[in-house]
Design a protein around this motif. Structure first.
Motif, PDB file in Angstrom:
ATOM      1  N   LYS A  56       0.844  -1.203   0.000  1.00 22.95           N
ATOM      2  CA  LYS A  56       0.000   0.000   0.000  1.00 22.95           C
ATOM      3  C   LYS A  56       0.876   1.248   0.000  1.00 22.95           C
ATOM      4  CE  LYS A  56      -4.324  -1.560   1.978  1.00 22.95           C
ATOM      5  NZ  LYS A  56      -5.289  -1.419   3.069  1.00 22.95           N
ATOM      6  N   TYR A  57       1.944   1.216   0.765  1.00 20.01           N
ATOM      7  CA  TYR A  57       2.871   2.348   0.799  1.00 20.01           C
ATOM      8  C   TYR A  57       3.531   2.533  -0.570  1.00 20.01           C
ATOM      9  CZ  TYR A  57       6.936   5.176   1.911  1.00 20.01           C
ATOM     10  OH  TYR A  57       7.900   6.157   1.904  1.00 20.01           O
ATOM     11  N   ALA A  59       2.519   1.552  -3.488  1.00 24.79           N
ATOM     12  CA  ALA A  59       1.556   1.869  -4.546  1.00 24.79           C
ATOM     13  C   ALA A  59       1.383   3.376  -4.711  1.00 24.79           C
ATOM     14  CB  ALA A  59       0.221   1.205  -4.260  1.00 24.79           C
ATOM     15  N   GLN A  60       1.665   4.133  -3.663  1.00 24.64           N
ATOM     16  CA  GLN A  60       1.583   5.595  -3.756  1.00 24.64           C
ATOM     17  C   GLN A  60       2.602   6.140  -4.746  1.00 24.64           C
ATOM     18  OE1 GLN A  60       1.865   7.531   0.095  1.00 24.64           O
ATOM     19  NE2 GLN A  60       1.157   5.666   1.076  1.00 24.64           N
ATOM     20  N   PHE A  61       3.695   5.434  -4.913  1.00 24.48           N
ATOM     21  CA  PHE A  61       4.783   5.913  -5.742  1.00 24.48           C
ATOM     22  C   PHE A  61       4.834   5.247  -7.106  1.00 24.48           C
ATOM     23  CE2 PHE A  61       6.107   6.144  -1.275  1.00 24.48           C
ATOM     24  CZ  PHE A  61       6.204   7.518  -1.153  1.00 24.48           C
ATOM     25  N   SER A  62       4.732   3.903  -7.116  1.00 27.57           N
ATOM     26  CA  SER A  62       4.915   3.204  -8.384  1.00 27.57           C
ATOM     27  C   SER A  62       4.470   1.740  -8.281  1.00 27.57           C
ATOM     28  CB  SER A  62       6.394   3.244  -8.770  1.00 27.57           C
ATOM     29  OG  SER A  62       6.650   2.411  -9.861  1.00 27.57           O
TER      30      SER A  62
END
Length: 132
Positions: A56-57, A59-62
């Motif tokens: 989840k963390y 997924a915020q970036f890439s």
């Protein structure tokens, strides 16, 4: 390789024995199948919770980071399966170093992929700015 597999087996066996001892003290009389259910249930749900938080963390970036981790995990399983198969069949040598080199191959090719992707994105930004 053998030492690594033995270490993993020891960790799982210790957890197995701990749950078995607790269940016997509680009077549950669990079978080996019941122990497998509990051991892998506990290990699996703990792994899922950690992986879910990390993904989840990320997924915020890439999504690329998540794809890399998933692919690397699948390759770890395949590499160790091949090394174990070599030991069982006698075709090749079961060596931890072979597993490490195999995974390094993926990491190096992935680094090349990221470099090409980075150059492409930089060129895209550069040419987009020139047009506008």
């Amino acid at each position: 390789m053998k030492d690594f597999i033995l270490l993993l087996a020891e960790i799982i066996n210790t957890l197995h024995d701990l749950i078995f001892a607790i269940s016997n003290r509680a009077g549950w009389n669990l079978t080996d199948k019941d122990l497998h259910l509990w051991v892998f249930g506990i290990v699996g749900i703990l792994a899922f919770i950690v992986v879910n938080v990390v993904f989840k963390y990320l997924a915020q970036f890439s999504i690329t980071a998540i794809s890399f981790i998933y692919t690397f995990t699948v390759l770890v399983v395949i590499v160790f399966a091949i090394e174990i198969q070599q030991k069982l069949t006698g075709r090749g040598n079961m060596e931890f170093h072979d597993a490490v080199i195999s995974l390094w191959g993926f990491i190096l090719f992935f680094a090349g992929y990221l470099a090409i992707k980075g150059i492409y994105n930089l060129m895209k930004k550069f040419f987009y700015k020139k047009k506008h």
